[in-house]
Write an enzyme that holds these catalytic residues in place. Structure first.
Site, PDB file in Angstrom:
ATOM      1  CG  MET A  30      39.927  47.469  56.227  1.00  0.00           C
ATOM      2  SD  MET A  30      38.880  46.306  56.369  1.00  0.00           S
ATOM      3  CE  MET A  30      39.704  45.119  57.825  1.00  0.00           C
ATOM      4  CG  HIS A  37      47.120  52.434  58.938  1.00  0.00           C
ATOM      5  ND1 HIS A  37      46.440  51.889  60.328  1.00  0.00           N
ATOM      6  CD2 HIS A  37      46.673  51.292  58.230  1.00  0.00           C
ATOM      7  CE1 HIS A  37      45.746  51.012  60.066  1.00  0.00           C
ATOM      8  NE2 HIS A  37      45.584  50.486  58.884  1.00  0.00           N
ATOM      9  CG  ASP A 150      47.597  42.689  56.160  1.00  0.00           C
ATOM     10  OD1 ASP A 150      47.526  41.520  57.072  1.00  0.00           O
ATOM     11  OD2 ASP A 150      47.382  43.517  56.290  1.00  0.00           O
ATOM     12  NE  ARG A 187      40.743  41.592  62.769  1.00  0.00           N
ATOM     13  CZ  ARG A 187      40.932  41.486  61.493  1.00  0.00           C
ATOM     14  NH1 ARG A 187      41.717  41.645  60.721  1.00  0.00           N
ATOM     15  NH2 ARG A 187      39.531  41.584  60.652  1.00  0.00           N
TER      16      ARG A 187
HETATM   17  O1  PAF Z   1      44.771  45.867  54.802  1.00  0.00           O
HETATM   18  C1  PAF Z   1      43.681  46.249  54.445  1.00  0.00           C
HETATM   19  O2  PAF Z   1      43.284  47.280  55.728  1.00  0.00           O
HETATM   20  C2  PAF Z   1      42.486  45.916  53.817  1.00  0.00           C
HETATM   21  O3  PAF Z   1      42.548  44.660  53.551  1.00  0.00           O
HETATM   22  C3  PAF Z   1      42.130  46.566  52.747  1.00  0.00           C
HETATM   23  C4  PAF Z   1      43.460  46.563  51.640  1.00  0.00           C
HETATM   24  C5  PAF Z   1      42.075  48.225  53.133  1.00  0.00           C
HETATM   25  C6  PAF Z   1      41.095  46.409  51.927  1.00  0.00           C
HETATM   26  O4  PAF Z   1      39.910  46.479  52.628  1.00  0.00           O
END
Ligand code: PAF
Length: 283
Positions: A30, A37, A150, A187
């Site tokens: 996102m 990332h 997550d 966040r």
């Molecule tokens: O983990 C995230 O950033 C989001 O939940 C994802 C997998 C990109 C879906 O919007």
């Protein structure tokens, strides 16, 4: 790096790459890219010849009261980071092209999405499963890398791919942590310095669990309670849930069986910021 905003154009490119026998890896985000990332991108590059990074702040996974509107969107910086990391295509659609007027279809996943984050954020996993399915259909990957941070989302996506016969290999990337043990997250920018320091209690909780289980204590419910007490005793912190679960079903487990692996899930508030974390624990 090519930046694509139209789903149809991205699909055509992915189709051509497949016809040219290229292995496509996708990393979905996102935005507000951070070290975590970029570690997913690195992992994707190990297996796939072409890496597509998606940036889309998905409205359908946010509840009314959540932070959709204030969610950070530093697009220029994200694009520069993606380019420097060697991403081949950056897919960053507008919400209108993903959910046009008269959009009606959703994807839901039942048992695994029911508890924990599913309970705290009722439509969250429906939104995640829907956008992940759409992004799979648009980017047509052979592999997709998701972060272990997550963990329940990862379990939902694994279920989705298996249940809907999607020929995509899901790769799990380890959690990247700051020096004090706090898992990196977009966040974290909402945290003050004091809240960030206090939030290190999550990682201390995971270490505590590993130590207690290594001492051959199999009472996971007691250990979870000890961690809740540690969190609640930390100034400015409030536990939301602490629980051991079995990895695939995401059902709480109270007693450990020797040799089995469990996942410890934690959620808490540091100030007003809600944070989640988890760790694998082998009995
Ligand atoms: O983990 C995230 O950033 C989001 O939940 C994802 C997998 C990109 C879906 O919007």
């Amino acid at each position: 790096m090519q930046i694509i905003t139209e789903p149809g154009q991205m699909q055509t490119i992915a189709e051509k790459l497949r016809l040219n026998r290229q292995c496509i890896g996708v990393v979905m985000t996102m935005g507000a890219l951070h070290e975590g990332h970029l570690s997913l991108v690195k992992l994707a590059q190990k297996t796939a010849g072409i890496v597509i990074l998606t940036i889309f702040v998905n409205p359908s996974q946010f509840a009314e009261h959540e932070d959709l509107h204030k969610y950070p969107r530093p697009f220029e910086n994200d694009a520069a980071l993606a380019k420097a990391a060697g991403v081949d295509f950056l897919f960053a659609p507008e919400a209108e092209s993903i959910y046009p007027e008269n959009y009606q279809t959703t994807v839901t996943c039942s048992a695994v999405a029911k508890r924990f984050e599913g309970e705290m954020r009722p439509d969250h996993f429906k939104g995640v499963a829907t956008i992940v399915t759409k992004l799979f259909n648009i980017t047509k990957p052979h592999i997709a890398v998701f972060g272990e941070k997550d963990a329940q989302q990862l379990a939902v996506i694994r279920r989705l791919v298996e249940d809907l016969n999607m020929p995509i290999k899901i790769v799990e990337a380890p959690i990247v942590r700051e020096k004090n043990g706090l898992a990196v997250s977009s966040r974290n920018i909402y945290l003050s310095i004091q809240e960030r320091d206090a939030a290190a209690i999550l990682y201390k909780g995971i270490c505590h669990a590993k130590m207690r289980v290594a001492e051959e204590d199999n009472n996971l419910q007691n250990i979870a309670q000890e961690i809740e007490e540690m969190i609640n005793a930390t100034p400015g912190c409030r536990s939301d849930y602490v629980s051991f679960v079995d990895e695939t079903r995401f059902e709480p487990v109270e007693t450990a069986e020797k040799g089995r692996e469990y996942r410890l899930l934690l959620a808490m508030y540091s100030g007003t910021v809600r944070l989640i974390d988890n760790g694998k624990i082998r009995a």
